[in-house]
Scaffold this motif. Structure first.
Motif, PDB file in Angstrom:
ATOM      1  N   SER A 244       5.568  -5.782   1.366  1.00  0.00           N
ATOM      2  CA  SER A 244       6.667  -4.871   2.114  1.00  0.00           C
ATOM      3  C   SER A 244       5.764  -3.820   3.010  1.00  0.00           C
ATOM      4  CB  SER A 244       7.212  -4.113   0.591  1.00  0.00           C
ATOM      5  OG  SER A 244       6.044  -3.945  -0.016  1.00  0.00           O
ATOM      6  N   ALA A 245       6.996  -3.049   3.369  1.00  0.00           N
ATOM      7  CA  ALA A 245       6.228  -1.682   4.331  1.00  0.00           C
ATOM      8  C   ALA A 245       5.728  -0.593   3.948  1.00  0.00           C
ATOM      9  CB  ALA A 245       7.847  -0.630   4.806  1.00  0.00           C
ATOM     10  N   PRO A 246       4.470  -0.521   3.794  1.00  0.00           N
ATOM     11  CA  PRO A 246       4.037   0.911   3.599  1.00  0.00           C
ATOM     12  C   PRO A 246       4.726   1.756   3.007  1.00  0.00           C
ATOM     13  CG  PRO A 246       2.698  -0.249   5.363  1.00  0.00           C
ATOM     14  CD  PRO A 246       4.140  -0.394   5.680  1.00  0.00           C
ATOM     15  N   ARG A 247       4.299   3.028   2.478  1.00  0.00           N
ATOM     16  CA  ARG A 247       4.789   4.080   1.845  1.00  0.00           C
ATOM     17  C   ARG A 247       3.551   5.271   1.927  1.00  0.00           C
ATOM     18  NH1 ARG A 247       9.233   3.743  -1.663  1.00  0.00           N
ATOM     19  NH2 ARG A 247      10.551   1.737  -1.064  1.00  0.00           N
ATOM     20  N   ARG A 248       3.853   6.778   2.533  1.00  0.00           N
ATOM     21  CA  ARG A 248       2.760   7.725   2.398  1.00  0.00           C
ATOM     22  C   ARG A 248       4.248   8.381   1.757  1.00  0.00           C
ATOM     23  NH1 ARG A 248       3.133   9.250   9.212  1.00  0.00           N
ATOM     24  NH2 ARG A 248       6.213   9.120   8.806  1.00  0.00           N
ATOM     25  N   ILE A 249       2.836   9.144   1.321  1.00  0.00           N
ATOM     26  CA  ILE A 249       3.214  10.500   0.070  1.00  0.00           C
ATOM     27  C   ILE A 249       2.414  11.886   0.733  1.00  0.00           C
ATOM     28  CG2 ILE A 249       2.909  11.409  -2.472  1.00  0.00           C
ATOM     29  CD1 ILE A 249       5.133   8.794  -1.809  1.00  0.00           C
TER      30      ILE A 249
ATOM     31  N   ILE B  67       0.561  -1.110   0.150  1.00  0.00           N
ATOM     32  CA  ILE B  67       0.356  -0.158  -0.102  1.00  0.00           C
ATOM     33  C   ILE B  67       0.655   1.508   0.021  1.00  0.00           C
ATOM     34  CG2 ILE B  67       0.053   0.049   2.287  1.00  0.00           C
ATOM     35  CD1 ILE B  67      -3.298   1.181   2.361  1.00  0.00           C
ATOM     36  N   VAL B  68       0.397   1.968  -1.219  1.00  0.00           N
ATOM     37  CA  VAL B  68       1.065   3.469  -0.880  1.00  0.00           C
ATOM     38  C   VAL B  68      -0.377   4.137  -0.575  1.00  0.00           C
ATOM     39  CG1 VAL B  68       2.315   5.320  -2.188  1.00  0.00           C
ATOM     40  CG2 VAL B  68       3.122   3.229  -2.695  1.00  0.00           C
ATOM     41  N   VAL B  69      -0.024   5.355  -0.032  1.00  0.00           N
ATOM     42  CA  VAL B  69      -1.359   6.478   0.894  1.00  0.00           C
ATOM     43  C   VAL B  69      -0.991   7.519   0.301  1.00  0.00           C
ATOM     44  CG1 VAL B  69      -3.147   6.730   2.316  1.00  0.00           C
ATOM     45  CG2 VAL B  69      -2.186   5.004   2.673  1.00  0.00           C
ATOM     46  N   ALA B  70      -1.134   8.685  -0.488  1.00  0.00           N
ATOM     47  CA  ALA B  70      -1.363   9.940  -0.700  1.00  0.00           C
ATOM     48  C   ALA B  70      -2.148  10.937  -0.617  1.00  0.00           C
ATOM     49  CB  ALA B  70      -1.232   9.621  -2.308  1.00  0.00           C
ATOM     50  N   ASP B  71      -1.454  11.852   0.355  1.00  0.00           N
ATOM     51  CA  ASP B  71      -2.962  12.786   0.426  1.00  0.00           C
ATOM     52  C   ASP B  71      -1.925  14.231   0.204  1.00  0.00           C
ATOM     53  OD1 ASP B  71      -4.957  14.184   2.057  1.00  0.00           O
ATOM     54  OD2 ASP B  71      -3.562  14.388   3.990  1.00  0.00           O
ATOM     55  N   THR B  72      -3.113  15.098  -0.002  1.00  0.00           N
ATOM     56  CA  THR B  72      -3.137  17.041   0.224  1.00  0.00           C
ATOM     57  C   THR B  72      -2.367  17.694   0.875  1.00  0.00           C
ATOM     58  OG1 THR B  72      -5.028  17.475   0.084  1.00  0.00           O
ATOM     59  CG2 THR B  72      -4.672  16.262  -1.426  1.00  0.00           C
ATOM     60  N   GLY B  73      -2.343  16.469   2.542  1.00  0.00           N
ATOM     61  CA  GLY B  73      -1.506  17.484   3.092  1.00  0.00           C
ATOM     62  C   GLY B  73      -0.157  16.581   4.155  1.00  0.00           C
ATOM     63  N   HIS B  74       0.275  17.612   4.667  1.00  0.00           N
ATOM     64  CA  HIS B  74       1.101  17.031   5.408  1.00  0.00           C
ATOM     65  C   HIS B  74       1.365  15.352   5.448  1.00  0.00           C
ATOM     66  CE1 HIS B  74       2.845  20.605   5.382  1.00  0.00           C
ATOM     67  NE2 HIS B  74       1.380  21.339   5.996  1.00  0.00           N
ATOM     68  N   SER B  75       3.123  14.508   5.216  1.00  0.00           N
ATOM     69  CA  SER B  75       2.725  13.613   6.028  1.00  0.00           C
ATOM     70  C   SER B  75       2.833  13.057   6.983  1.00  0.00           C
ATOM     71  CB  SER B  75       4.384  13.000   5.352  1.00  0.00           C
ATOM     72  OG  SER B  75       3.934  13.006   3.653  1.00  0.00           O
ATOM     73  N   LEU B  76       3.842  13.610   8.220  1.00  0.00           N
ATOM     74  CA  LEU B  76       3.966  13.764   9.694  1.00  0.00           C
ATOM     75  C   LEU B  76       2.286  14.312  10.305  1.00  0.00           C
ATOM     76  CD1 LEU B  76       7.697  14.999  10.802  1.00  0.00           C
ATOM     77  CD2 LEU B  76       6.891  12.297   9.738  1.00  0.00           C
ATOM     78  N   PHE B  77       2.120  13.184  10.768  1.00  0.00           N
ATOM     79  CA  PHE B  77       0.526  12.670  12.180  1.00  0.00           C
ATOM     80  C   PHE B  77      -0.326  13.634  10.830  1.00  0.00           C
ATOM     81  CE2 PHE B  77       4.854  15.638  14.186  1.00  0.00           C
ATOM     82  CZ  PHE B  77       4.671  14.052  15.118  1.00  0.00           C
TER      83      PHE B  77
END
Length: 352
Positions: free
Chosen positions: A287-292, A257-267
């Motif tokens: 595999s480890a998830p990724r955040r964008i 899974i890769v998660v993408a958001d319009t906001g900041h990645s942290l918290f």
């Protein structure tokens, strides 16, 4: 009957149908009756429904949010519009301390059924005070429902559902979505406020996204498809609650899974989605998830820095390809440069 209409037209139509069907509803916001009508979403409504139902408001977000709360307690169902989420920051006290907690504080005997539209997005160097995406901040507050419609169809249906809901609902709309089109029924209809949507099927990796980043994820899925990787794309749509069953089922099929958001990645939203998936489907992850998302610094104004600040489809595709050991198969144009600068997506039609 369904037609292809633009996102802003769908929201405008939802407003008109809500106002026509329920005399207890009204729309209020800075610039709502103005000539551009909040990107076209409220244009002409005051002429159609009168000044008592479609109201401008002064630059007093805190006070006018209190007015919206007071009228909701008296039986009204207001729709409060903030042309920028940054302006809504001034209304945090009544929103967080009063509106979100009203139902709980009075043991379920009183409700605050109001809807608040907040516009997010970027473009043309609007900088740190006019382009924030603060959805994770509000999703953290118990008592608020937070949703982010991506398509014109969902924008209309979720606004109608929000106004009908007895809970306070916050809708985040990305301004680069206003020119996008989709099939939208002409009649009133509701879209659930608690369900994600699978917008592309795939077997190799799950791309979960919010709002405009769903479009970037679909572009990323096409890039990946060209090198033989089939990505499943999920439009989260709702943040409180997050549709964990849909996400978990997808990850159990794809293992990534890769998660993408319009906001900041942290918290932020990405972190919460990844936490939920690892709690429910850890044994299925390959595999480890990724955040964008955005880096943990304020939005830059200069184009040179903005080009490095905003993630795009290429970033999502690179993260997914790396999970599958396929980065070397991506075209150089994908791995070496961004697709868009801080200028509106081609679908954006203004006015600003």
């Amino acid at each position: 009957m369904t037609r292809q209409i633009r996102y802003y037209e769908a929201i405008r139509e939802a407003h008109a149908q809500i106002l026509a069907s329920d005399p207890q509803t009204y729309v209020m916001g800075l610039g709502v009756p103005g000539p551009t009508g909040i990107f076209g979403t409220t244009k002409g409504l005051q002429q159609e429904f009168g000044e008592g139902r479609v109201l401008d408001m002064p630059s007093s977000e805190n006070g006018m949010t209190g007015v919206a709360l007071g009228t909701s307690l008296l039986g009204k169902r207001p729709i409060l519009v903030h042309m920028r989420v940054d302006f809504a920051v001034l209304s945090m006290e009544p929103l967080v301390n009063q509106i979100a907690k009203w139902h709980y504080m009075y043991g379920g005997h009183m409700r605050a059924p109001l809807t608040i539209r907040m516009i997010i997005g970027r473009g043309w160097g609007q900088g740190p005070q006019h382009s924030q995406s603060l959805q994770a901040w509000l999703a953290h507050i118990p008592g608020l429902k937070v949703v982010m419609p991506t398509t014109a169809h969902d924008a209309k249906g979720m606004l109608i559902s929000a106004v009908a809901d007895d809970a306070p609902v916050v809708l985040f709309e990305h301004r680069w979505l206003y020119g996008t089109t989709s099939e939208v029924p002409s009649e009133m209809y509701k879209v659930p406020l608690d369900k994600a949507a699978i917008v592309r099927r795939g077997r190799d990796v799950t791309l979960a996204a919010t709002s405009y980043m769903t479009l970037e994820s679909l572009r990323a899925a096409q890039i990946l498809s060209d090198i033989g990787i089939e990505a499943e794309v999920i439009d989260l749509r709702s943040l409180t609650p997050i549709d964990v069953p849909t996400l978990s089922a997808s990850v159990e099929r794809t293992g990534r899974i890769v998660v993408a958001d319009t906001g900041h990645s942290l918290f932020g939203v990405c972190a919460e989605v990844i936490a939920a998936v690892t709690e429910t489907s850890f044994s299925h992850l390959k595999s480890a998830p990724r955040r964008i998302g955005l880096p943990h610094i304020p939005t830059p104004t200069t184009p040179a820095l903005a080009d490095l600040y905003y993630p795009r489809a290429t970033d999502i595709a690179c993260a997914a390809a790396d999970m599958l050991g396929a980065t070397h198969r991506l075209p150089v144009t994908v791995t070496g440069e961004h697709q868009w600068l801080d200028v509106p997506d081609p679908s954006f039609v203004g006015p600003y």
